[in-house]
Motif scaffolding. Structure first.
Motif, PDB file in Angstrom:
ATOM      1  N   PRO A  37       0.819  -1.228   0.000  1.00  0.00           N
ATOM      2  CA  PRO A  37       0.000   0.000   0.000  1.00  0.00           C
ATOM      3  C   PRO A  37       0.848   1.271   0.000  1.00  0.00           C
ATOM      4  N   ASP A  38       2.032   1.168   0.626  1.00  0.00           N
ATOM      5  CA  ASP A  38       2.929   2.313   0.651  1.00  0.00           C
ATOM      6  C   ASP A  38       3.446   2.614  -0.747  1.00  0.00           C
ATOM      7  N   LEU A  39       3.744   1.552  -1.520  1.00  0.00           N
ATOM      8  CA  LEU A  39       4.316   1.754  -2.852  1.00  0.00           C
ATOM      9  C   LEU A  39       3.296   2.266  -3.854  1.00  0.00           C
ATOM     10  N   ILE A  40       1.987   2.003  -3.605  1.00  0.00           N
ATOM     11  CA  ILE A  40       0.962   2.484  -4.526  1.00  0.00           C
ATOM     12  C   ILE A  40       1.010   4.016  -4.636  1.00  0.00           C
TER      13      ILE A  40
ATOM     14  N   LEU B 129       3.058   5.069  -7.578  1.00  0.00           N
ATOM     15  CA  LEU B 129       2.700   4.595  -8.913  1.00  0.00           C
ATOM     16  C   LEU B 129       2.686   5.740  -9.934  1.00  0.00           C
ATOM     17  N   ASN B 130       2.115   6.879  -9.531  1.00  0.00           N
ATOM     18  CA  ASN B 130       2.076   8.061 -10.391  1.00  0.00           C
ATOM     19  C   ASN B 130       3.453   8.411 -10.937  1.00  0.00           C
ATOM     20  N   TYR B 131       4.424   8.474 -10.010  1.00  0.00           N
ATOM     21  CA  TYR B 131       5.770   8.876 -10.406  1.00  0.00           C
ATOM     22  C   TYR B 131       6.379   7.867 -11.367  1.00  0.00           C
TER      23      TYR B 131
ATOM     24  N   THR C 175      12.745   7.600  -6.688  1.00  0.00           N
ATOM     25  CA  THR C 175      11.407   7.912  -6.187  1.00  0.00           C
ATOM     26  C   THR C 175      11.128   7.305  -4.819  1.00  0.00           C
ATOM     27  N   PHE C 176      11.934   6.313  -4.386  1.00  0.00           N
ATOM     28  CA  PHE C 176      11.612   5.679  -3.103  1.00  0.00           C
ATOM     29  C   PHE C 176      11.690   6.655  -1.934  1.00  0.00           C
TER      30      PHE C 176
ATOM     31  N   ARG D 242       4.740  10.288  -0.537  1.00  0.00           N
ATOM     32  CA  ARG D 242       3.727   9.580  -1.310  1.00  0.00           C
ATOM     33  C   ARG D 242       2.710  10.559  -1.880  1.00  0.00           C
ATOM     34  N   TYR D 243       2.061  10.079  -2.993  1.00  0.00           N
ATOM     35  CA  TYR D 243       1.084  10.910  -3.704  1.00  0.00           C
ATOM     36  C   TYR D 243      -0.057  11.337  -2.781  1.00  0.00           C
TER      37      TYR D 243
END
Lengths: 126, 206
Positions: free
Chosen positions: A5-8, A11-13, B101-102, B106-107
């Motif tokens: 969930p953190d990596l979602i 996703l945009n980037y 990007t890590f 977060r968006y």
């Protein structure tokens, strides 16, 4: 440990990076000058998307003042990108004018053919 | 999520664009790509950017490119090899960027550093300090007015550049490269020689 969930949230980037790299590929690998300019545009728009997605706030709304709204998305990237879009079109117009001029001088807009003509010209000059 | 769907549409049109040879289709597809971008900006609350992109990015750019196509050629010469070096470079660069990007916030994160500094001042004070309800307008015209002045200078310079490059065409005709000229002459001479050879042959056979 990979937290899905953190990596979602990233996703945009990642999609932006994919777009950016496809534009980059067109610019460095393809010989047609008009296509190179289109590639440059793809690259440019991907950077715009990157900025705008950094300015978005979850649950925020468009930065136009109203008493009913609590959270606004960050207006600063919007301003920067507005400027960038207009400048981008100006540079595109200049590049296209150069392409028209190159086509008039060499009769082609393919990079390899132009280079072949250039080499021939050097040989003639020697 | 609408944003991700739109982004995937953009990626699809970009990939298709890389493969296409017909330049007319390439230009129209880049217009479609810009329009998807405009829709995406709208989803991400950037309404001003969305309509500028739709009008300028999808509209004016496409018209400019189409008029260039009318003056040059419409199809790309096909050399269908997939070049390895550029592809490698693209993948390495992309990989490094993804690695970068890590560390990004977060968006949609409200605690991201970008939301902590000057933007809050604009949101809270712009109504009192500048006036218009649209914060973007206040920043564009007042807080970052010099930026906009610089933008105008760039557009003006570009317009002068375009006029300088294309404006002479009508007056004195464009100079063509010497070799291009020579080539034309050579081709004409060769044609003449060919004709001669053919006619000589005809004479000998008759």
């Amino acid at each position: 440990m990979i937290d899905i969930p953190d990596l979602i949230g990233l996703l945009n980037y990642w999609v932006v990076i994919v777009l950016m790299m496809s534009g980059f590929y067109v610019v460095i690998a393809q010989g047609n000058l008009i296509k190179k300019i289109v590639g440059l545009n793809i690259f440019q728009v991907s950077v715009f998307v990157f900025y705008i997605s950094m300015g978005k706030i979850e649950g925020g709304s468009a930065p136009i003042l109203d008493d009913a709204i609590e959270i606004y998305s960050n207006p600063l990237p919007h301003v920067l990108i507005l400027t960038a879009i207009v400048v981008g079109v100006a540079t595109t117009a200049l590049a296209l004018a150069l392409v028209v001029r190159i086509n008039a001088a060499y009769g082609t807009i393919e990079e390899d053919e132009i280079q072949a003509i250039e080499h021939e010209e050097e040989d003639v000059a020697c | 999520m609408i944003a991700i769907a739109l982004l995937l549409f953009m990626a699809a049109s970009a990939f298709w664009l890389v493969r296409l040879r017909n330049l007319f289709a390439v230009v129209m597809l880049s217009g479609v790509y810009s329009l998807f971008a405009a829709a995406l900006y709208l989803v991400m609350d950037a309404v001003d950017v969305a309509f500028t992109e739709a009008a300028v990015g999808a509209g004016i750019s496409t018209v400019l490119m189409l008029s260039t196509l009318a003056l040059t050629s419409r199809t790309e010469k096909s050399h269908n090899k997939l070049s390895v070096m550029p592809l490698l470079l693209v993948f390495i660069t992309g990989g490094v960027l993804v690695y970068g990007t890590f560390d990004m916030p977060r968006y949609g994160d409200i605690n991201a550093p970008i939301h902590q500094h000057v933007a809050n001042h604009y949101i809270e004070k712009s109504a009192a300090e500048v006036g218009p309800p649209n914060i973007v307008t206040s920043i564009l015209a007042s807080y970052r007015g010099f930026d906009t002045l610089g933008e105008t200078a760039v557009v003006f310079t570009a317009a002068i550049g375009v006029l300088a490059i294309l404006g002479r065409v009508k007056g004195q005709g464009m100079s063509t490269s010497r070799v291009a000229y020579r080539r034309k002459e050579d081709v004409e001479e060769e044609n003449k020689e060919d004709d001669k050879a053919v006619s000589d042959k005809k004479e000998t056979t008759s």
